[in-house]
Design an enzyme around this catalytic site. Structure first.
Site, PDB file in Angstrom:
ATOM      1  N   LYS A  95      -2.227   3.734  -3.054  1.00 28.82           N
ATOM      2  CA  LYS A  95      -2.730   2.383  -3.316  1.00 28.82           C
ATOM      3  C   LYS A  95      -4.265   2.425  -3.377  1.00 28.82           C
ATOM      4  O   LYS A  95      -4.881   3.395  -2.929  1.00 28.82           O
ATOM      5  CB  LYS A  95      -2.251   1.420  -2.217  1.00 28.82           C
TER       6      LYS A  95
HETATM    7  C1  PLP Z   1       3.825   0.560  -2.310  1.00 27.78           C
HETATM    8  C2  PLP Z   1       4.677  -0.635  -2.478  1.00 27.78           C
HETATM    9  C3  PLP Z   1       5.433  -1.192  -1.419  1.00 27.78           C
HETATM   10  C4  PLP Z   1       5.644  -0.510  -0.101  1.00 27.78           C
HETATM   11  O1  PLP Z   1       4.535  -0.113   0.538  1.00 27.78           O
HETATM   12  P1  PLP Z   1       4.549   1.151   1.541  1.00 27.78           P
HETATM   13  O2  PLP Z   1       3.224   0.999   2.200  1.00 27.78           O
HETATM   14  O3  PLP Z   1       4.639   2.380   0.698  1.00 27.78           O
HETATM   15  O4  PLP Z   1       5.686   0.998   2.469  1.00 27.78           O
HETATM   16  C5  PLP Z   1       6.102  -2.376  -1.642  1.00 27.78           C
HETATM   17  N1  PLP Z   1       6.051  -2.989  -2.826  1.00 27.78           N
HETATM   18  C6  PLP Z   1       5.374  -2.480  -3.868  1.00 27.78           C
HETATM   19  C7  PLP Z   1       5.353  -3.230  -5.151  1.00 27.78           C
HETATM   20  C8  PLP Z   1       4.679  -1.278  -3.727  1.00 27.78           C
HETATM   21  O5  PLP Z   1       4.034  -0.755  -4.782  1.00 27.78           O
END
Ligand code: PLP
Length: 398
Positions: free
Chosen positions: A195
């Site tokens: 992210k």
């Molecule tokens: C990355 C992501 C998540 C989950 O996040 P994590 O921190 O990896 O558990 C949920 N929804 C979307 C759309 C994502 O891209």
């Protein structure tokens, strides 16, 4: 015509460009090292500082940090009372965690179709699926573009539902002047390594609701009535278990890493925006691929860069197209396989055919590399590889 690297030609680049990658600097290393020398490793003063900084950044009263975005979603769902017998409506074009966390909360995900241009949840499709069991709408800011929050908020209000935003892609995105994080009842951000603010793992929920924030704080800490730090640093030793929760705590190490990067977030977002602009300039008017437009009146966080290829027009399957681009050294990816077509969901009776627009679009999706550490030359390699591959299949069609 240039021979594709897939067929033994010279690749556009030798070293694979990933679709996303974190960028850390010396100040991040110093910040994490300081925690290693301090008295707290797990949730302590840095988590509190990170929560306050994120709340201020997005313009929300409260922020509650979790060990992951998925845990944060689970906490948000439980905080609004989503549980057995309840339904929550969301989009099929998302990471499975959006829906999985509903299952973890005991509720039933319901998938509404997306709009064709934006691939984001279609408010009309959502409204058609509201039943007496519906408790929440979960919007996803796909690719960093804010979902249709005003329309979804109006539907939520009309039917007495909660609006939860999965803004895993959208930290720093805006609707008008307001940042996402203050526009839904609860908003989740993820700090997973890929992210655009990367703690390794981590997540946060922002809200203006003090009661729900308190519930999430208990939920991430087993359901205990007080946190370890309060017991150790305060006069009170006493604790009680009042709900059933989890150990979903973020560490101070991860929080320090997040806090340090938050200072550069706006600059990173500007860089992503410039790279997206470079792609748009190169590809606008190219009939073989369709871009995802930034919704009017919004500022995207440009988290990923999904495009839809005209596979029928090019006469190539997506697998081969992905292989051809990867052979050129471009780390393309797919976001996402529609959640109802995943085996777990199919086995539970879901059918992606119920969301035909999502299904048709998803089959053509390819994510091009986009991250703030990319150079202009990296972006130009992507553009060159796409042009090379499109020219090849366009010319050899039939
Ligand atoms: C990355 C992501 C998540 C989950 O996040 P994590 O921190 O990896 O558990 C949920 N929804 C979307 C759309 C994502 O891209």
């Amino acid at each position: 015509m240039a021979t594709l690297a897939l067929h033994g030609g010279t690749p556009v680049r030798r070293q694979m460009l990933p679709y996303g990658r974190h960028v850390l600097d010396e100040s991040d290393i110093v910040a994490v090292t300081a925690v290693l020398r301090s008295d707290w490793l797990t949730g302590g003063p840095k988590v509190a500082e990170f929560e306050a900084a994120v709340a201020t950044y997005v313009g929300a009263r409260h922020a509650v940090a979790f060990s992951s975005g998925t845990a944060a979603l689970h906490g948000a769902y439980v905080a609004v009372g989503l549980g057995a017998g309840d339904e929550a409506i969301t989009t099929p074009i998302t990471f499975c965690a959006t829906a999985n966390a509903m299952l973890h909360a005991g509720a039933r995900p319901v998938f509404a179709d997306v709009e064709v241009a934006s691939l984001s949840l279609d408010p009309k499709a959502v409204e058609a699926l509201v039943t007496p069991r519906t408790r929440a709408i979960v919007a996803v800011d796909y690719a960093g573009h804010p979902a249709q929050l005003a329309a979804l908020r109006a539907i939520a209000k009309a039917h007495g539902l909660c609006l939860i935003e999965d803004a895993a892609h959208a930290l720093g995105a805006r609707v008008g002047e307001r940042r996402v994080g203050s526009l839904a009842d609860l908003t989740m951000f993820s700090f997973h390594a890929v992210k655009h603010l990367a703690c390794g793992e981590g997540g946060i929920v922002t809200t203006d609701d003090a009661e729900r924030a308190a519930r999430m704080r208990r939920f991430r800490n087993h359901g205990l009535s007080s946190e370890a730090r309060d017991r150790q640093t305060g006069a009170r030793w006493a604790y009680d278990l009042v709900d059933l929760g989890h150990n979903y705590r973020l560490t101070d190490l991860a929080a320090a890493l997040g806090l340090s990067q938050l200072a550069r977030l706006d600059a990173n977002l500007a860089r992503r925006r410039a790279l997206a602009g470079r792609y748009a300039e190169a590809f606008t008017g190219c009939r073989s691929l369709e871009l995802l437009p930034e919704p009017a009146g919004t500022t995207s966080a440009w988290h990923i860069y999904p495009v839809r290829f005209d596979l029928a027009g090019l006469g190539v399957g997506r697998d081969e197209l992905l292989s051809a681009l990867r052979a050129e050294g471009i780390g393309v990816n797919v976001h996402y396989v529609p959640v109802p077509s995943l085996t777990l969901y199919r086995e539970r009776g879901y059918r992606a055919e119920d969301c035909p627009r999502a299904l048709a679009a998803a089959a053509r999706l390819v994510t091009l590399p986009l991250f703030h550490g990319m150079t202009d030359a990296d972006a130009d390699d992507v553009i060159a590889a796409v042009r090379k591959v499109v020219a090849y299949y366009g010319a050899t069609r039939g």
